[in-house]
Design a protein around this motif. Structure first.
Motif, PDB file in Angstrom:
ATOM      1  N   GLU A  93       0.856  11.182  -0.716  1.00 27.01           N
ATOM      2  CA  GLU A  93       2.139  11.804   0.294  1.00 27.01           C
ATOM      3  C   GLU A  93       3.329  11.606  -0.539  1.00 27.01           C
ATOM      4  O   GLU A  93       4.246  11.215   0.264  1.00 27.01           O
ATOM      5  CB  GLU A  93       1.617  10.681   1.437  1.00 27.01           C
ATOM      6  CG  GLU A  93       0.489  10.720   2.372  1.00 27.01           C
ATOM      7  CD  GLU A  93       0.354  12.277   2.673  1.00 27.01           C
ATOM      8  OE1 GLU A  93       1.448  12.793   3.135  1.00 27.01           O
ATOM      9  OE2 GLU A  93      -0.702  12.804   2.781  1.00 27.01           O
ATOM     10  N   ASP A 100       0.612   5.536  -0.295  1.00 26.94           N
ATOM     11  CA  ASP A 100      -0.409   6.706  -0.375  1.00 26.94           C
ATOM     12  C   ASP A 100       0.115   7.718  -1.449  1.00 26.94           C
ATOM     13  O   ASP A 100       1.120   8.470  -1.461  1.00 26.94           O
ATOM     14  CB  ASP A 100      -0.590   7.248   1.043  1.00 26.94           C
ATOM     15  CG  ASP A 100      -1.773   8.485   0.875  1.00 26.94           C
ATOM     16  OD1 ASP A 100      -1.884   8.906  -0.208  1.00 26.94           O
ATOM     17  OD2 ASP A 100      -1.855   8.892   1.953  1.00 26.94           O
ATOM     18  N   GLN A 114      -6.733   4.814  -6.032  1.00 27.28           N
ATOM     19  CA  GLN A 114      -6.931   5.032  -4.670  1.00 27.28           C
ATOM     20  C   GLN A 114      -6.058   4.046  -3.750  1.00 27.28           C
ATOM     21  O   GLN A 114      -5.782   4.212  -2.787  1.00 27.28           O
ATOM     22  CB  GLN A 114      -8.309   5.353  -4.252  1.00 27.28           C
ATOM     23  CG  GLN A 114      -9.102   6.195  -4.830  1.00 27.28           C
ATOM     24  CD  GLN A 114      -8.499   7.597  -4.743  1.00 27.28           C
ATOM     25  OE1 GLN A 114      -7.990   8.288  -3.703  1.00 27.28           O
ATOM     26  NE2 GLN A 114      -8.534   8.335  -5.664  1.00 27.28           N
ATOM     27  N   ASP A 115      -6.105   2.749  -4.206  1.00 23.93           N
ATOM     28  CA  ASP A 115      -5.440   1.651  -3.455  1.00 23.93           C
ATOM     29  C   ASP A 115      -4.515   1.003  -4.269  1.00 23.93           C
ATOM     30  O   ASP A 115      -4.606   0.140  -5.328  1.00 23.93           O
ATOM     31  CB  ASP A 115      -6.822   0.744  -2.787  1.00 23.93           C
ATOM     32  CG  ASP A 115      -6.331  -0.425  -2.157  1.00 23.93           C
ATOM     33  OD1 ASP A 115      -4.868  -0.232  -1.666  1.00 23.93           O
ATOM     34  OD2 ASP A 115      -7.022  -1.358  -1.702  1.00 23.93           O
ATOM     35  N   THR A 162       1.003  -1.128   0.059  1.00 19.54           N
ATOM     36  CA  THR A 162      -0.052  -0.038  -0.056  1.00 19.54           C
ATOM     37  C   THR A 162       0.906   1.046  -0.058  1.00 19.54           C
ATOM     38  O   THR A 162       1.837   1.314   0.755  1.00 19.54           O
ATOM     39  CB  THR A 162      -0.888  -0.018   1.024  1.00 19.54           C
ATOM     40  OG1 THR A 162      -1.749  -0.992   1.288  1.00 19.54           O
ATOM     41  CG2 THR A 162      -1.742   1.309   1.245  1.00 19.54           C
TER      42      THR A 162
END
Length: 181
Positions: free
Chosen positions: A49, A46, A78-79, A44
């Protein structure tokens, strides 16, 4: 006296309407965009970020600074944990107050982080008689790997039988290597 005052007010009103309207047609732009990012399958990340920033050029000629739009950055994935092994294009976008949209594309390379599995076929025995032919010993092994669709890739399977001497009784250690593609 009243004539001059009225004429001055009308003249000032006409001058205020003569300003040229400035139209913003420039798309916002990104800073700190990496070229590629590599992650392991299932990892995962982000994407908002990564330290990306977005700015728009201020169209007001009286103001000489950029407008920061970093908080308005959007991303189409998103993922990252659901991405399959391979290269994926990710689009970042940001829209300014005039409706201009800036986009930037990033490659996410998802690596196979799962090592292959080597198994010995249950029907294989590893008690070899003196003088027995060892040429089919590789047939006793099965290698499965999630990234290679569970197929043994020719050339990636290395079976080192150089220590085996079927003319001398003893215990031998053989080395087997299989590399991901």
């Amino acid at each position: 006296m009243k004539r001059y005052l009225l004429l001055t007010i009308v003249f000032m009103f006409l001058l205020s309407g003569c300003e040229k309207e400035i139209v913003d047609t420039e798309a916002p732009f990104f800073n700190n965009m990496p070229y590629d990012i590599e992650i392991d399958e299932g990892e995962t990340l982000d994407l908002l970020e990564l330290g990306l920033t977005a700015y728009d050029i201020n169209v007001d000629p009286k103001v000489d600074e950029l407008i920061e739009l970093t908080d308005l950055i959007r991303v189409d994935i998103q993922d990252t944990s659901v991405l399959s092994i391979g290269t994926h294009l990710v689009t970042f976008s940001v829209e300014d107050a005039s409706g201009n949209i800036g986009t930037q594309i990033l490659n996410i390379i998802v690596n196979d982080g799962t090592p292959p599995v080597l198994e010995v076929k249950p029907e294989c025995e590893f008690v070899i008689s003196i003088g027995e032919d060892l040429s089919n010993i590789a047939d006793c092994f099965v290698v499965t790997d999630n990234g290679d669709q569970n197929e043994l890739i020719e050339g990636n399977f290395i079976l080192d039988t150089s220590v085996l001497d079927s003319s001398i009784a003893g215990t031998y250690t053989i080395y087997i290597d299989y590399a991901d593609t």
